[in-house]
Design a protein around this motif. Structure first.
Motif, PDB file in Angstrom:
ATOM      1  N   UNK A   1       0.842  -1.201   0.000  1.00  0.00           N
ATOM      2  CA  UNK A   1       0.000   0.000   0.000  1.00  0.00           C
ATOM      3  C   UNK A   1       0.875   1.249   0.000  1.00  0.00           C
ATOM      4  N   UNK A   2       0.395   2.330  -0.622  1.00  0.00           N
ATOM      5  CA  UNK A   2       1.185   3.566  -0.667  1.00  0.00           C
ATOM      6  C   UNK A   2       1.264   4.243   0.706  1.00  0.00           C
ATOM      7  N   UNK A   3       2.409   4.774   1.014  1.00  0.00           N
ATOM      8  CA  UNK A   3       2.601   5.501   2.270  1.00  0.00           C
ATOM      9  C   UNK A   3       2.272   6.976   2.049  1.00  0.00           C
ATOM     10  N   UNK A   4       1.447   7.535   2.911  1.00  0.00           N
ATOM     11  CA  UNK A   4       1.128   8.951   2.833  1.00  0.00           C
ATOM     12  C   UNK A   4       0.105   9.317   1.770  1.00  0.00           C
ATOM     13  N   UNK A   5      -0.475   8.333   1.101  1.00  0.00           N
ATOM     14  CA  UNK A   5      -1.495   8.600   0.071  1.00  0.00           C
ATOM     15  C   UNK A   5      -2.803   7.932   0.469  1.00  0.00           C
ATOM     16  N   UNK A   6      -3.892   8.451  -0.061  1.00  0.00           N
ATOM     17  CA  UNK A   6      -5.205   7.885   0.207  1.00  0.00           C
ATOM     18  C   UNK A   6      -5.373   6.603  -0.605  1.00  0.00           C
ATOM     19  N   UNK A   7      -5.897   5.555   0.050  1.00  0.00           N
ATOM     20  CA  UNK A   7      -6.234   4.309  -0.635  1.00  0.00           C
ATOM     21  C   UNK A   7      -7.401   3.668   0.105  1.00  0.00           C
ATOM     22  N   UNK A   8      -7.918   2.589  -0.451  1.00  0.00           N
ATOM     23  CA  UNK A   8      -9.024   1.871   0.169  1.00  0.00           C
ATOM     24  C   UNK A   8      -8.548   0.523   0.672  1.00  0.00           C
ATOM     25  N   UNK A   9      -9.087   0.134   1.821  1.00  0.00           N
ATOM     26  CA  UNK A   9      -8.824  -1.190   2.373  1.00  0.00           C
ATOM     27  C   UNK A   9     -10.183  -1.835   2.628  1.00  0.00           C
ATOM     28  N   UNK A  10     -10.278  -3.122   2.353  1.00  0.00           N
ATOM     29  CA  UNK A  10     -11.564  -3.781   2.524  1.00  0.00           C
ATOM     30  C   UNK A  10     -11.427  -5.192   3.026  1.00  0.00           C
ATOM     31  N   UNK A  11     -12.517  -5.687   3.554  1.00  0.00           N
ATOM     32  CA  UNK A  11     -12.585  -7.039   4.072  1.00  0.00           C
ATOM     33  C   UNK A  11     -13.790  -7.165   4.981  1.00  0.00           C
ATOM     34  N   UNK A  12     -13.664  -8.005   5.986  1.00  0.00           N
ATOM     35  CA  UNK A  12     -14.739  -8.222   6.947  1.00  0.00           C
ATOM     36  C   UNK A  12     -14.401  -7.540   8.262  1.00  0.00           C
ATOM     37  N   UNK A  13     -15.406  -6.982   8.919  1.00  0.00           N
ATOM     38  CA  UNK A  13     -15.215  -6.396  10.241  1.00  0.00           C
ATOM     39  C   UNK A  13     -15.088  -7.552  11.223  1.00  0.00           C
ATOM     40  N   UNK A  14     -13.972  -7.626  11.933  1.00  0.00           N
ATOM     41  CA  UNK A  14     -13.750  -8.730  12.869  1.00  0.00           C
ATOM     42  C   UNK A  14     -14.772  -8.681  14.000  1.00  0.00           C
ATOM     43  N   UNK A  15     -15.308  -9.846  14.337  1.00  0.00           N
ATOM     44  CA  UNK A  15     -16.288  -9.969  15.413  1.00  0.00           C
ATOM     45  C   UNK A  15     -15.620  -9.615  16.736  1.00  0.00           C
ATOM     46  N   UNK A  16     -16.278  -8.759  17.509  1.00  0.00           N
ATOM     47  CA  UNK A  16     -15.773  -8.355  18.813  1.00  0.00           C
ATOM     48  C   UNK A  16     -14.745  -7.242  18.781  1.00  0.00           C
ATOM     49  N   UNK A  17     -14.493  -6.673  17.607  1.00  0.00           N
ATOM     50  CA  UNK A  17     -13.440  -5.661  17.510  1.00  0.00           C
ATOM     51  C   UNK A  17     -13.959  -4.226  17.526  1.00  0.00           C
ATOM     52  N   UNK A  18     -15.254  -4.026  17.431  1.00  0.00           N
ATOM     53  CA  UNK A  18     -15.799  -2.662  17.327  1.00  0.00           C
ATOM     54  C   UNK A  18     -15.835  -2.007  18.704  1.00  0.00           C
ATOM     55  N   UNK A  19     -15.184  -0.840  18.803  1.00  0.00           N
ATOM     56  CA  UNK A  19     -15.154  -0.043  20.039  1.00  0.00           C
ATOM     57  C   UNK A  19     -15.621   1.371  19.688  1.00  0.00           C
ATOM     58  N   UNK A  20     -16.670   1.825  20.354  1.00  0.00           N
ATOM     59  CA  UNK A  20     -17.225   3.156  20.083  1.00  0.00           C
ATOM     60  C   UNK A  20     -16.924   4.093  21.239  1.00  0.00           C
ATOM     61  N   UNK A  21     -16.500   5.295  20.895  1.00  0.00           N
ATOM     62  CA  UNK A  21     -16.251   6.361  21.865  1.00  0.00           C
ATOM     63  C   UNK A  21     -16.905   7.612  21.312  1.00  0.00           C
ATOM     64  N   UNK A  22     -18.187   7.765  21.525  1.00  0.00           N
ATOM     65  CA  UNK A  22     -18.932   8.876  20.921  1.00  0.00           C
ATOM     66  C   UNK A  22     -19.049   8.628  19.431  1.00  0.00           C
ATOM     67  N   UNK A  23     -18.568   9.585  18.615  1.00  0.00           N
ATOM     68  CA  UNK A  23     -18.604   9.398  17.168  1.00  0.00           C
ATOM     69  C   UNK A  23     -17.316   8.785  16.643  1.00  0.00           C
ATOM     70  N   UNK A  24     -16.360   8.531  17.526  1.00  0.00           N
ATOM     71  CA  UNK A  24     -15.109   7.876  17.118  1.00  0.00           C
ATOM     72  C   UNK A  24     -15.290   6.365  17.256  1.00  0.00           C
ATOM     73  N   UNK A  25     -14.922   5.635  16.212  1.00  0.00           N
ATOM     74  CA  UNK A  25     -15.088   4.185  16.199  1.00  0.00           C
ATOM     75  C   UNK A  25     -13.764   3.538  15.837  1.00  0.00           C
ATOM     76  N   UNK A  26     -13.419   2.494  16.569  1.00  0.00           N
ATOM     77  CA  UNK A  26     -12.234   1.686  16.260  1.00  0.00           C
ATOM     78  C   UNK A  26     -12.711   0.269  15.991  1.00  0.00           C
ATOM     79  N   UNK A  27     -12.157  -0.335  14.946  1.00  0.00           N
ATOM     80  CA  UNK A  27     -12.487  -1.716  14.623  1.00  0.00           C
ATOM     81  C   UNK A  27     -11.350  -2.312  13.816  1.00  0.00           C
ATOM     82  N   UNK A  28     -11.422  -3.623  13.583  1.00  0.00           N
ATOM     83  CA  UNK A  28     -10.412  -4.318  12.787  1.00  0.00           C
ATOM     84  C   UNK A  28     -11.062  -4.863  11.531  1.00  0.00           C
ATOM     85  N   UNK A  29     -10.335  -4.743  10.431  1.00  0.00           N
ATOM     86  CA  UNK A  29     -10.769  -5.289   9.152  1.00  0.00           C
ATOM     87  C   UNK A  29      -9.856  -6.463   8.827  1.00  0.00           C
TER      88      UNK A  29
END
Length: 148
Positions: free
Chosen positions: A47-75
């Motif tokens: 993947x390019x460093x410092x450039x915009x790109x897309x990453x895709x896959x499945x959202x890992x089960x149990x990985x979603x963490x919400x903090x208000x409107x900020x969300x962390x998860x694993x793909x």
């Protein structure tokens, strides 16, 4: 100035103008081009460093963490996973274990998404993500439930 010289001057000006226009179009096209990568490709350094790109896959089960409107998860692409951070409203169809495509930049090992797209029904997944998941399934087992 002779007519012949004037025609050559005009032809040269037209060619120079076309060259400049073509250079501007190609530059705009290159800067707006966004490529798709899987977590395995990102981990391999493709993947390019410092450039915009897309990453895709499945959202890992149990990985979603919400903090208000900020969300962390694993793909995950079933072989490797990567952390994603996103600030904003997620699509209604965003769920653990479902397909997702995020657009953003890689910073310090974390993908900082500017946009998150979720599949819109049970039968649709972006062609790039579906192909990557199929390739990964043929080569390994589905790893969407745990951390790596």
């Amino acid at each position: 100035m002779k007519a012949r010289d004037r025609r050559l001057l005009v032809a040269g000006g037209v060619l120079a103008g076309l060259a400049v226009a073509l250079a501007l179009v190609m530059n705009a096209f290159r800067s707006n081009l966004v490529f798709f990568y899987t977590p395995t490709q990102v981990q391999a350094g493709e993947a390019p460093q410092g450039r915009v790109f897309r990453v895709g896959g499945l959202v890992e089960v149990g990985s979603v963490r919400r903090e208000g409107v900020k969300v962390r998860f694993r793909v995950s692409d079933t072989q490797h996973g990567m952390p994603v951070e996103y600030e904003g409203l997620l699509p209604d169809l965003f769920k653990e274990g479902k397909g997702v495509v995020a657009q953003g930049r890689l910073q310090a090992g974390v993908f900082r998404a500017q946009e998150v797209l979720a599949k819109h029904d049970e039968n649709y997944m972006p062609p790039e993500a579906a192909e990557a998941l199929d390739r990964a399934r043929r080569g390994g087992t589905l790893k969407t439930g745990g951390r790596e």
